[in-house]
Write a protein that holds these residues in place. Structure first.
Motif, PDB file in Angstrom:
ATOM      1  N   ASN A  67     -24.416  18.162  43.006  1.00 30.79           N
ATOM      2  CA  ASN A  67     -24.855  17.652  44.429  1.00 30.79           C
ATOM      3  C   ASN A  67     -26.181  18.596  44.837  1.00 30.79           C
ATOM      4  O   ASN A  67     -26.172  19.693  44.174  1.00 30.79           O
ATOM      5  CB  ASN A  67     -24.093  17.786  45.420  1.00 30.79           C
ATOM      6  N   VAL A  68     -27.151  18.069  45.662  1.00 25.13           N
ATOM      7  CA  VAL A  68     -28.343  18.985  46.247  1.00 25.13           C
ATOM      8  C   VAL A  68     -27.960  18.827  47.749  1.00 25.13           C
ATOM      9  O   VAL A  68     -27.639  17.960  48.311  1.00 25.13           O
ATOM     10  CB  VAL A  68     -29.643  18.318  45.759  1.00 25.13           C
ATOM     11  N   LEU A  69     -28.102  19.979  48.324  1.00 24.52           N
ATOM     12  CA  LEU A  69     -27.645  20.190  49.542  1.00 24.52           C
ATOM     13  C   LEU A  69     -28.827  19.835  50.327  1.00 24.52           C
ATOM     14  O   LEU A  69     -30.158  19.963  50.069  1.00 24.52           O
ATOM     15  CB  LEU A  69     -27.371  21.630  50.067  1.00 24.52           C
TER      16      LEU A  69
ATOM     17  N   VAL B  41     -34.755  22.194  37.886  1.00 18.10           N
ATOM     18  CA  VAL B  41     -35.557  21.192  38.469  1.00 18.10           C
ATOM     19  C   VAL B  41     -34.782  19.882  38.228  1.00 18.10           C
ATOM     20  O   VAL B  41     -34.092  19.568  37.375  1.00 18.10           O
ATOM     21  CB  VAL B  41     -36.874  20.828  37.315  1.00 18.10           C
ATOM     22  N   ILE B  42     -34.934  18.873  39.533  1.00 20.89           N
ATOM     23  CA  ILE B  42     -34.368  17.830  39.391  1.00 20.89           C
ATOM     24  C   ILE B  42     -34.960  16.722  38.585  1.00 20.89           C
ATOM     25  O   ILE B  42     -36.011  16.478  38.742  1.00 20.89           O
ATOM     26  CB  ILE B  42     -34.438  17.135  40.992  1.00 20.89           C
ATOM     27  N   TYR B  43     -34.078  16.041  37.692  1.00 15.33           N
ATOM     28  CA  TYR B  43     -34.653  15.259  36.835  1.00 15.33           C
ATOM     29  C   TYR B  43     -34.271  13.671  37.407  1.00 15.33           C
ATOM     30  O   TYR B  43     -35.256  12.949  37.190  1.00 15.33           O
ATOM     31  CB  TYR B  43     -33.595  15.183  35.473  1.00 15.33           C
ATOM     32  N   SER B  44     -33.322  13.605  38.286  1.00 14.52           N
ATOM     33  CA  SER B  44     -33.228  12.230  38.798  1.00 14.52           C
ATOM     34  C   SER B  44     -32.092  12.578  40.163  1.00 14.52           C
ATOM     35  O   SER B  44     -31.331  13.609  40.021  1.00 14.52           O
ATOM     36  CB  SER B  44     -32.130  11.279  37.922  1.00 14.52           C
ATOM     37  N   VAL B  45     -32.127  11.707  41.215  1.00 10.41           N
ATOM     38  CA  VAL B  45     -31.761  11.994  42.276  1.00 10.41           C
ATOM     39  C   VAL B  45     -31.380  10.724  43.021  1.00 10.41           C
ATOM     40  O   VAL B  45     -32.084   9.734  42.988  1.00 10.41           O
ATOM     41  CB  VAL B  45     -32.274  12.956  43.438  1.00 10.41           C
ATOM     42  N   THR B  46     -30.240  10.372  43.746  1.00  6.95           N
ATOM     43  CA  THR B  46     -29.909   9.530  44.663  1.00  6.95           C
ATOM     44  C   THR B  46     -29.273   9.705  45.606  1.00  6.95           C
ATOM     45  O   THR B  46     -28.446  10.759  45.708  1.00  6.95           O
ATOM     46  CB  THR B  46     -29.232   8.204  43.714  1.00  6.95           C
TER      47      THR B  46
ATOM     48  N   LEU C 192     -26.695  13.803  48.571  1.00  9.52           N
ATOM     49  CA  LEU C 192     -27.415  13.588  47.315  1.00  9.52           C
ATOM     50  C   LEU C 192     -26.814  14.027  46.165  1.00  9.52           C
ATOM     51  O   LEU C 192     -26.115  15.073  45.881  1.00  9.52           O
ATOM     52  CB  LEU C 192     -28.720  14.641  47.535  1.00  9.52           C
ATOM     53  N   LEU C 193     -26.883  13.048  45.171  1.00 13.18           N
ATOM     54  CA  LEU C 193     -26.178  13.300  43.855  1.00 13.18           C
ATOM     55  C   LEU C 193     -27.214  13.312  42.701  1.00 13.18           C
ATOM     56  O   LEU C 193     -28.307  12.392  42.925  1.00 13.18           O
ATOM     57  CB  LEU C 193     -25.454  12.162  43.373  1.00 13.18           C
TER      58      LEU C 193
END
Length: 134
Positions: free
Chosen positions: A101-103, A66-71, A86-87
């Motif tokens: 990274n999130v694609l 699960v994504i905790y934080s993204v920028t 996306l990092l």
């Protein structure tokens, strides 16, 4: 790839060798402590929970999280990845949090993600993630 250890190819050190070797086989692993059960990422010489140094091993994980934080990164940082990208910090089901990274073009805090791989020509692939609904 050659049969030489990754550390001999300048791609890892003895602590991260097993992680990168698993990546070559498209398997995501984290370090697990046999003394207390703590799981951590990145591999270290000691358990961050109990301090054990002789009970550490690498354990394959599901690749779900699960994504905790993204920028969104909008400036060039490396030639390998063109912005924008996306990092994110991803909390794995098994516990550790990974910087990765999130694609795709968008993702948000709380989004479910699953493991994917970014191929590299002269090195093991890098674990990345994609949203489950993509």
């Amino acid at each position: 790839m050659t049969d030489y250890p990754l550390s001999d190819r300048g791609l890892a050190d003895p602590t991260t060798e097993a992680f990168w070797a698993a990546c070559e086989e498209r398997r995501l692993t984290v370090q697990a402590c046999g003394a207390c059960g703590h799981r951590q990422m990145y591999p270290r010489a000691m358990c961050l929970d109990c301090g054990a140094t002789d009970a550490l091993s690498m354990e394959e994980v599901s690749g779900r999280g699960v994504i905790y934080s993204v920028t969104t990164i909008r400036i060039p940082v490396t030639e390998e990845i063109a912005p924008p990208y996306l990092l994110a910090l991803v909390d794995l089901e098994e516990g550790p949090r990974l910087l990765t990274n999130v694609l795709g073009e968008s993702a948000g805090i709380g989004d479910a993600v699953t493991l994917d791989w970014r191929e590299r020509a002269e090195a093991p692939p890098v674990p990345v993630f994609r949203r489950v609904d993509d």
